[in-house]
Design a protein around this motif. Structure first.
Motif, mmCIF file in Angstrom:
data_model
loop_
_atom_site.group_PDB
_atom_site.id
_atom_site.type_symbol
_atom_site.label_atom_id
_atom_site.label_comp_id
_atom_site.label_asym_id
_atom_site.label_seq_id
_atom_site.Cartn_x
_atom_site.Cartn_y
_atom_site.Cartn_z
ATOM 1 N N PHE A 2 1.020 -1.147 -0.115
ATOM 2 C CA PHE A 2 -0.155 -0.331 0.273
ATOM 3 C C PHE A 2 1.320 1.043 0.018
ATOM 4 C CE2 PHE A 2 -2.584 -3.567 2.001
ATOM 5 C CZ PHE A 2 -3.846 -3.081 0.588
ATOM 6 N N ASN A 3 0.394 2.383 -0.743
ATOM 7 C CA ASN A 3 1.329 3.384 -0.855
ATOM 8 C C ASN A 3 1.883 4.009 0.476
ATOM 9 O OD1 ASN A 3 0.761 3.276 -3.338
ATOM 10 N ND2 ASN A 3 -1.259 4.497 -3.689
ATOM 11 N N GLN A 204 3.768 -10.733 10.673
ATOM 12 C CA GLN A 204 3.210 -10.241 11.591
ATOM 13 C C GLN A 204 2.510 -9.071 12.050
ATOM 14 O OE1 GLN A 204 1.216 -12.478 13.546
ATOM 15 N NE2 GLN A 204 0.620 -11.476 15.338
ATOM 16 N N ALA A 205 4.160 -8.315 11.859
ATOM 17 C CA ALA A 205 3.521 -7.261 11.850
ATOM 18 C C ALA A 205 2.489 -6.376 10.735
ATOM 19 C CB ALA A 205 4.427 -5.826 11.536
ATOM 20 N N ILE A 206 2.248 -6.206 9.899
ATOM 21 C CA ILE A 206 1.536 -6.342 8.701
ATOM 22 C C ILE A 206 -0.022 -6.508 9.515
ATOM 23 C CG2 ILE A 206 0.496 -6.527 6.557
ATOM 24 C CD1 ILE A 206 3.256 -6.326 5.545
ATOM 25 N N LYS A 247 -2.742 -5.981 4.039
ATOM 26 C CA LYS A 247 -4.184 -6.231 3.756
ATOM 27 C C LYS A 247 -4.095 -4.653 4.263
ATOM 28 C CE LYS A 247 -3.014 -10.817 5.942
ATOM 29 N NZ LYS A 247 -3.319 -11.977 6.202
ATOM 30 N N LYS A 248 -5.809 -4.988 4.159
ATOM 31 C CA LYS A 248 -6.260 -3.463 4.189
ATOM 32 C C LYS A 248 -7.147 -3.797 5.693
ATOM 33 C CE LYS A 248 -9.411 -4.837 1.822
ATOM 34 N NZ LYS A 248 -10.567 -6.401 0.897
ATOM 35 N N THR A 249 -7.356 -2.264 6.267
ATOM 36 C CA THR A 249 -7.796 -2.141 7.545
ATOM 37 C C THR A 249 -9.248 -2.584 7.472
ATOM 38 O OG1 THR A 249 -7.895 -0.640 7.334
ATOM 39 C CG2 THR A 249 -6.339 -1.108 8.632
#
Ligand code: PEP
Ligand code: MN
Length: 347
Positions: A2-3, A204-206, A247-249
């Protein structure tokens, strides 16, 4: 990717002009990171390790900034470092894990930072003391700094693990709860200590919605003067980023929203039941406290505690609850029961 996901990368330490230039050129071509990182003053635990090239490295960082058009960032440990990097227009700095443990140093660094709009990255302290991390962030906020990030780099492990530093993910999660607007960057290099484990930590951070990664890279890691086992080549960083599952939130998909809501409603009602069950359990244990007081009996009854642990763990054997987890819960409950019974007995 993601940007707005931030990538900070570069070698652990500045070693030579050739080393930083080559690494920066490869990074620019392959990854184009948001920041080129490199330590010139290295706070090493032992005095016989490479302690950095010092201010001699500043002109090289400036050259990287100007030639490759990448903002540059380095670590500061005292007011003098801050003065030097501000004078030379180094774009940003981070406060390292060893410095964050000392509030005097943090305050001294803040007082020397006259440029209020500079981006500042605050690593977690070496030891899992969230109050020190929180305190450093509060000091910056109180001094009027707006562009503050936290860097999660893991914590010193008292017992040997396959990782160099244990992530203790619950600590950055708690930090995010305390500072909902603070962006947290993960440093999987110092957590992993070895390139083998960087991907699992980064993923995991993502998954935990962190805002970016600080990853150490070196064009020739085998010959690095510090942290050689954990530095990726720039091409390996590019491959890592291609292989991570970003991933998206959130989503506005209606089905997702509806299904999620129905699960969450059930979770809510289970949590309320759990509170009720705990309340009943503690009321019973308070009654036992009164009984022990009346008969002058010790709070701790080791045989009963052993029996509780054994029977509950046995009962959970065929469930999908892990033994370690259940043991932790039982220990928490037991600790609280003892605290309450002691209160009753000592009254
Ligand atoms: C570093 O980033 O190279 C470094 C010294 O990190 P830490 O302060 O997290 O040990
Ligand atoms: Mn390092």
């Amino acid at each position: 990717m993601f940007n707005d996901f931030m990538i900070i990368s570069g070698p652990c330490s500045v070693e030579s002009k050739e080393q930083v230039m080559t690494t920066a050129k490869q990074l620019k071509d392959l990854v184009n990171p948001n920041y080129f990182r490199a330590g010139i003053w290295k706070p090493r635990t032992r005095p016989d390790s490479f302690e950095g090239i010092g201010s001699k490295g500043i002109p090289w960082l400036k050259e990287i900034r100007d030639n490759f058009n990448i903002p540059v960032i380095t670590e500061v440990g005292c007011a003098k470092h801050v003065e030097l990097i501000l004078k030379n227009d180094i774009n940003a700095y981070w406060v390292g894990a060893r410095t964050v443990t000392n509030p005097f140093s943090v305050q001294e660094i803040i007082n020397a930072t006259h440029k209020k709009d500079i981006e500042i990255f605050i690593k977690n302290p070496v030891f899992p003391d969230i109050e020190l991390w929180t305190g450093a962030i509060e000091r910056y906020l109180n001094a009027g700094f707006k562009n503050i990030y936290a860097i999660h780099r893991g914590f010193y492990p008292y017992e040997k693990t396959y990782l160099r530093n244990i992530p203790m993910w619950e600590i950055p999660i708690e930090l995010a709860r305390r500072f909902p607007h603070l962006e947290i960057i993960c440093d999987p290099s110092h957590i992993a200590g070895n390139t083998k484990y960087i991907k699992e930590i980064a993923q995991q951070a993502i998954n935990l919605n962190m805002a970016g990664l600080m990853v150490e890279t070196h064009y020739d890691p085998q010959n690095a003067l510090s942290d050689k086992n954990q530095q990726l080549k720039p091409l390996e960083l590019k491959e890592l980023l291609n292989n991570l599952n970003f991933k998206k939130t959130n989503t506005d998909n209606l089905n997702y929203e509806q299904e999620l809501k129905s699960f969450r409603d059930k979770i809510d009602s289970n949590d309320y039941k759990l509170i009720e069950i705990l309340q009943n359990r503690f009321t019973l244990s308070d009654e036992i406290g009164k009984l022990k007081k009346k008969h002058n009996i010790t709070t701790l009854q080791l045989d009963r505690w052993k029996e509780i642990v054994e029977s509950r763990l046995k009962r959970a054997e065929n469930s999908n609850i892990s033994k370690d987890f259940l043991l932790k819960i039982l220990q928490l409950i037991h600790e609280e029961s003892i605290r309450r019974q002691n209160n009753i007995i000592n009254k």
